[in-house]
Design a protein around this motif. Sequence first.
Motif, PDB file in Angstrom:
ATOM      1  N   ASN A  23       0.824  -1.213   0.000  1.00 31.35           N
ATOM      2  CA  ASN A  23       0.000   0.000   0.000  1.00 31.35           C
ATOM      3  C   ASN A  23       0.855   1.258   0.000  1.00 31.35           C
ATOM      4  O   ASN A  23       0.506   2.265  -0.639  1.00 31.35           O
ATOM      5  CB  ASN A  23      -0.945  -0.005   1.199  1.00 31.35           C
ATOM      6  CG  ASN A  23      -2.039  -1.039   1.064  1.00 31.35           C
ATOM      7  OD1 ASN A  23      -2.395  -1.436  -0.058  1.00 31.35           O
ATOM      8  ND2 ASN A  23      -2.581  -1.491   2.184  1.00 31.35           N
TER       9      ASN A  23
ATOM     10  N   ASP B 227       0.825   4.177  -2.872  1.00 27.98           N
ATOM     11  CA  ASP B 227       0.611   5.578  -2.520  1.00 27.98           C
ATOM     12  C   ASP B 227       1.783   6.477  -2.907  1.00 27.98           C
ATOM     13  O   ASP B 227       1.689   7.701  -2.772  1.00 27.98           O
ATOM     14  CB  ASP B 227       0.354   5.702  -1.013  1.00 27.98           C
ATOM     15  CG  ASP B 227      -0.997   5.113  -0.601  1.00 27.98           C
ATOM     16  OD1 ASP B 227      -1.866   4.984  -1.483  1.00 27.98           O
ATOM     17  OD2 ASP B 227      -1.155   4.769   0.582  1.00 27.98           O
ATOM     18  N   SER B 228       2.878   5.868  -3.367  1.00 22.72           N
ATOM     19  CA  SER B 228       4.058   6.656  -3.728  1.00 22.72           C
ATOM     20  C   SER B 228       3.770   7.503  -4.967  1.00 22.72           C
ATOM     21  O   SER B 228       2.994   7.112  -5.846  1.00 22.72           O
ATOM     22  CB  SER B 228       5.258   5.737  -3.992  1.00 22.72           C
ATOM     23  OG  SER B 228       5.646   5.060  -2.815  1.00 22.72           O
ATOM     24  N   HIS B 229       4.428   8.646  -5.039  1.00 20.36           N
ATOM     25  CA  HIS B 229       4.199   9.597  -6.131  1.00 20.36           C
ATOM     26  C   HIS B 229       4.462   8.954  -7.487  1.00 20.36           C
ATOM     27  O   HIS B 229       5.516   8.329  -7.709  1.00 20.36           O
ATOM     28  CB  HIS B 229       5.113  10.811  -5.947  1.00 20.36           C
ATOM     29  CG  HIS B 229       4.957  11.842  -7.021  1.00 20.36           C
ATOM     30  ND1 HIS B 229       3.809  12.606  -7.165  1.00 20.36           N
ATOM     31  CD2 HIS B 229       5.804  12.231  -8.010  1.00 20.36           C
ATOM     32  CE1 HIS B 229       3.963  13.416  -8.190  1.00 20.36           C
ATOM     33  NE2 HIS B 229       5.157  13.216  -8.722  1.00 20.36           N
TER      34      HIS B 229
END
Length: 442
Positions: free
Chosen positions: A339, A343-345
Amino acid sequence: MKTIIFIGTNKSCSSYEAIKASERMRYYTVLLTNRKSFIEKRQDFPYVHLMELCDIDNINEVRAAIDRLSESCLEIQAIVSFIDPYCHTAAVLSQEYGLKYFSQDAIGVMLDKIASREILKDSSYSPSFRVADGGKMPEMPDGMPLVLKSPMSSASRDVHIARTYRQYERAYKELTKKSPNTPILIEKFLEGSQFLVETLTVNGRVNVVAIIEQEITFTGRFIVTGYKMITDDGGEFLRTLKDAASSIIHTHGMLNGPCHLELRYSQGEWKLIEANPRIAGGAVNLFIETAYGVNLAKETLRFALGFEPELEHKYKKETFLQYVIVSKEGVLQKVTGKNMALDSHGVECVYIRPRKGSILLPPLSMGHRYAYVIATGSTAGEAKENAKTGASKIKFHLGRADVKAFNDTERSALREMKRDRNIIKALDNFSYNTVFDARIVK
């Protein structure tokens, strides 16, 4: 019902992406497989409408299965495979059953690395090579390092690099032990950048769909761990690459069908590492779709069905694909960080393959890449940074594995890794992806 028959598939790569595309195009999907585990876990294949256990290495058994299907209410529109060596079987049977078929002779040559080298030996694209009969070990050729490989190798299996006579001796003995009656291809190792060129040839016209620069990690095998999409269409460098790809494909006699080439730019010349008569496996199809909006597996299917493939790029995004490997062998206890990676850019996709209880190994082949992250960015550098940052979040927690669980090839390769400091150094670059927890070691 209009039906497409697939000969073989993997669970999470371009071959299964083709099955998904077929189902979404409202075709009835039939999978012929020799993997009993797929039958036992039928629920893992929701896009397959009918799955049959079949010895797909025996063309007569495949033919008999197709005959049975033809006698039912199924209207067979295409017979395809995205897996070595079954893409040749599919081409042969497609012609037999009066369907659209890909260039079977060219496919056969590409699948045999020695035949592929022989057909190119008078061109500038072939590296220096020799063929050993697999019997008594020949004297070591001049010029180190060398690459030794089985003519039927794929996904970096049965491919060895030898920097010393002892490594040459070990590699030769291992290959002859595994396949005593199979010749061995011995090549000069080439330094330089390596590129993957994805193509679909239509009526003799080679369409270059994607050019991808590869990052290779040497772990005793040549494992591609990073892929950078080249979105620049211009420049002399890329023109020469496209010209080389077209020439190689034409020389092999490919008039219709998919092909991906691995080419290395060495000392100002393009050299063919290998040609494969199918779309590249792993996440490459999804990678291309993320970058360009083109589902190459789907378009290859449409071509096999007799339609004109739609290969024009719908858009262009700077995109990078990062694979995750492990630096130690062990039994998977859990995976964390998925997760966080999602959610990382810039991250578009995260996939983790193994399940709890699986035995994980440092990569001996491409099949030992256990997760991937696809990310985009405003520049190629940003896309790469985003993918690597996302991949760094994924952790495999391993317990100790019983060495008895490994086969002879795996045990031998693991011993070789531990002897070679260069391999250990390469794997240390990925050590953040493995947590070897002493509390769960038994």
